[in-house]
Enzyme design. Structure first.
Site, PDB file in Angstrom:
ATOM      1  N   GLU B  21      51.741  17.626  78.362  1.00 57.52           N
ATOM      2  CA  GLU B  21      51.585  18.997  77.861  1.00 57.52           C
ATOM      3  C   GLU B  21      50.127  19.435  77.784  1.00 57.52           C
ATOM      4  O   GLU B  21      49.793  20.566  78.139  1.00 57.52           O
ATOM      5  CB  GLU B  21      52.230  19.134  76.474  1.00 57.52           C
ATOM      6  CG  GLU B  21      53.741  19.204  76.492  1.00 57.52           C
ATOM      7  CD  GLU B  21      54.401  17.831  76.512  1.00 57.52           C
ATOM      8  OE1 GLU B  21      53.678  16.809  76.549  1.00 57.52           O
ATOM      9  OE2 GLU B  21      55.637  17.774  76.482  1.00 57.52           O
ATOM     10  N   HIS B  90      62.732  19.788  67.598  1.00 58.58           N
ATOM     11  CA  HIS B  90      63.099  20.651  68.726  1.00 58.58           C
ATOM     12  C   HIS B  90      63.651  21.989  68.243  1.00 58.58           C
ATOM     13  O   HIS B  90      64.419  22.632  68.956  1.00 58.58           O
ATOM     14  CB  HIS B  90      64.172  19.971  69.599  1.00 58.58           C
ATOM     15  CG  HIS B  90      63.710  18.751  70.331  1.00 58.58           C
ATOM     16  ND1 HIS B  90      63.484  17.560  69.714  1.00 58.58           N
ATOM     17  CD2 HIS B  90      63.444  18.551  71.642  1.00 58.58           C
ATOM     18  CE1 HIS B  90      63.097  16.655  70.604  1.00 58.58           C
ATOM     19  NE2 HIS B  90      63.062  17.228  71.787  1.00 58.58           N
TER      20      HIS B  90
END
Lengths: 331, 285
Positions: B21, B90
């Site tokens: 990321e 999440h």
């Protein structure tokens, strides 16, 4: 690697006498610039801090001598040398150091954020390793634009252990991006010894983990840097992907202007000062009759005048208007 | 989220990446500085925590810090939000992190048409944009204008007009507010549902105009209440329209807990349409 006796790599045939003299002039310019920056800081003319590049001039000059104007670099907190070597204007840099409206960043960036995107200087960076992803991304953009421009990413031994290097190196490898990672191993990350905080004695071996070449060179020898980085740049430009070049060097001064330097002994400093990259290169050029001692002295005087002119320009420049505070704010 | 893109635009422009990321965000910034116009897709907004350095210290700063001489036209795109049992790592709504940082535009579409029109504007913008979608809204059906459709930033949309209570909602809360408005309408309470659509820039004028009409303000989002955008919106309204308020403004936000996995607990952690109904009744009481 060259020894402390001052032997140097052979002069590459493609470098003309004018280019060689230009490289020495640039090394002198960088040194003088940072000497004056230190003086200005101590006079109270600068805020924040400044990280002198003194002692490491061979790296920026040798590496940038392999580049074309449209190639891009990313730099570090110790960035004045990179910026000058890539063509930065010492007057606009000095004005930025003094926080003036005429500076590269209109006085809003200071020493650690000098950039000239049009000249391919994607900025000094206050974050250790902060330029690694940017240089890799610029290499991707060059590839997408079907240009053969190369990105050259300077970072220090401290950034060797930042996660971004692992992520970006892997991406550059799988996408064969035209980026050269130039590690300036100046032996210390702030006060932390590179040999104590890095897992391998020669960080160039880490390149093998990504399947691209890694090499170490004598970062006190501008011609050895030119040779090693030049090979990596040629490889990148040819579309063969990234490389890592570790330049073994030393900063003669502290991490920053206020560094008490209580973590390294004087004998070590003297050993490295004996290998002063400017003195060594000057000796080579004189020995090769590319320059007379008098001409070399004149070069030093010329650079000194130029830097004084930059200081005068900076000091005569206006401070930013109060209205500049919210200029260039879009969100 | 990217279905069909590689077939249409090819593998050079639409790239699968390793799970890196920080690097993909940083490459996006560097590529943008060098003339490209990248869209960086993170999947879950929670994973943007791994990329905060290039987003916050690089992308957001570069134009200003370099004296206005650099452009960073990059879009950071991710899904956020809870409601599907994805649990604590999440499910978060993290828009407040990005709203806090000068130099980032923050977009939160709630309808298919807005998602298209705002994404077009985001990609065309010369500055970094954080484009946050809600994962439960991916199945929302709605009309989408064909062809050219760009929604400007900083233009709130009144999703339902009403006279009694202004309800500013983000993402799913727009839809929960619309459902609540139906219930309230049967009781004679008219809820005006305002969707800011972009949090930075924020169209505070539309919100203020609504509050001046209704005299009552309710702000609702899934993101944690503490330090959330609702507090910012209410602070701006109180500062600018205190005299127009007939009741203290109300926040209906995510509870200040990590999102739990269990369905009942997860529901309890998030504001629901019924909560809006109850709060609106109290506001007009």
């Amino acid at each position: 690697m060259s020894s402390t006796s001052g032997t140097v790599a052979e002069i590459p045939a493609e470098l003309s006498p004018a280019q060689l003299v230009g490289m020495l002039r640039m090394m002198l310019r960088i040194r003088r610039f940072d000497q004056r920056a230190l003086e200005l800081y101590r006079e109270g003319a600068m805020r924040g801090t400044t990280h002198p590049y003194i002692g490491m001039e061979a790296v920026a000059v040798g590496a940038c001598a392999t580049l074309r104007p449209q190639d891009r670099i990313t730099s570090t907190h110790r960035g004045h040398g990179h910026c000058l070597a890539k063509g930065g204007d010492p007057r606009l840099m000095m004005a930025e150091l003094l926080g003036r409206a005429t500076g590269y960043c209109k006085g809003k960036g200071g020493s650690m954020h000098i950039a000239d995107v049009d000249a391919g200087i994607l900025g000094a960076n206050g974050i250790v390793g902060g330029g690694i992803g940017l240089a890799t991304g610029a290499a991707l953009a060059a590839r997408l634009a079907r240009r053969d421009d190369v990105s050259l990413c300077f970072f220090g031994d401290g950034a060797l252990n930042q996660g971004i290097l692992h992520e970006a190196a892997n991406l550059a490898a799988i996408w064969k991006l035209p980026v050269v990672y130039v590690c300036e191993n100046n032996q210390y990350a702030m006060s932390a010894r590179a040999d104590a905080f890095t897992s391998v004695p020669d960080p160039a071996v880490r390149a093998a983990a990504y399947g691209f070449p890694g090499a170490s060179c004598d970062g006190m020898d501008v011609l050895d840097v030119y040779r090693a980085v030049g090979a990596a740049v040629a490889r990148a430009r040819a579309g063969d992907g990234p490389s890592l070049v570790v330049c073994v060097t030393y900063r003669f001064m502290g991490h920053h202007v206020g560094d008490p330097l209580n973590y390294r002994d004087k004998a070590e400093v003297e050993r490295w000062r004996a290998r002063d990259p400017i003195e060594r290169f000057r000796r080579v050029l004189v020995a090769q009759r590319i320059l007379t001692p008098a001409e070399a002295d004149a070069l030093g005087a010329e650079v000194e005048r130029e830097i004084e002119e930059a200081v005068a320009f900076a000091k005569a420049s206006p401070e930013p208007e109060a209205s500049a505070l919210e200029e260039d704010v879009y969100a | 989220m990217t279905r069909g893109l590689v077939e249409e635009f090819g593998p050079e422009r639409v790239r699968d990446t390793p799970i890196s990321e920080e690097a993909i965000a940083a490459l996006g910034v560097g590529a943008a500085m060098a003339g490209a116009r990248p869209v960086v897709e993170f999947m879950y907004a929670d994973f943007m925590a791994l990329a905060m350095e290039p987003i916050v210290n690089q992308a957001a700063k570069i134009r200003y810090m370099f004296g206005g001489k650099a452009r960073v036209p990059v879009v950071f795109r991710a899904q956020e939000g809870a409601g599907r049992g994805n649990a604590a790592q999440h499910s978060q709504s993290l828009e407040a992190w990005f709203c806090h940082i000068p130099g980032l535009k923050v977009v939160t579409p709630s309808t298919p048409a807005d998602a298209k029109g705002l994404l077009v504007t985001a990609i065309r913008d010369d500055n970094p944009v954080v484009f946050l979608e809600h994962k439960l809204l991916y199945n929302t059906k709605g009309p989408v204008p064909a062809g050219e459709h760009a929604v400007p930033f900083g233009a709130a949309d009144i999703k339902r007009a009403g006279r009694h209570v202004t309800c500013v909602g983000i993402h799913t809360m727009v839809h929960k507010a619309l459902a609540a408005a139906e219930t309230l309408a049967r009781e004679g309470i008219e809820l005006e549902v305002v969707d800011p659509r972009t949090l930075v820039p924020l169209d505070i004028e539309t919100i203020l105009a609504s509050v001046r009409k209704t005299g009552r303000l309710l702000v609702t989002h899934e993101a944690y209440e503490r330090g959330g955008v609702a507090g910012e919106i209410i602070a701006q309204v109180v500062a600018a329209a205190f005299d127009w308020l007939d009741a203290p403004p109300v926040r209906l936000c995510g509870r200040n807990v990590p999102i739990p996995y269990n369905g009942a607990l997860e529901m309890a952690a998030l504001p629901q349409a019924d909560d809006i109904v109850v709060a609106a009744r109290q506001l007009v009481a």
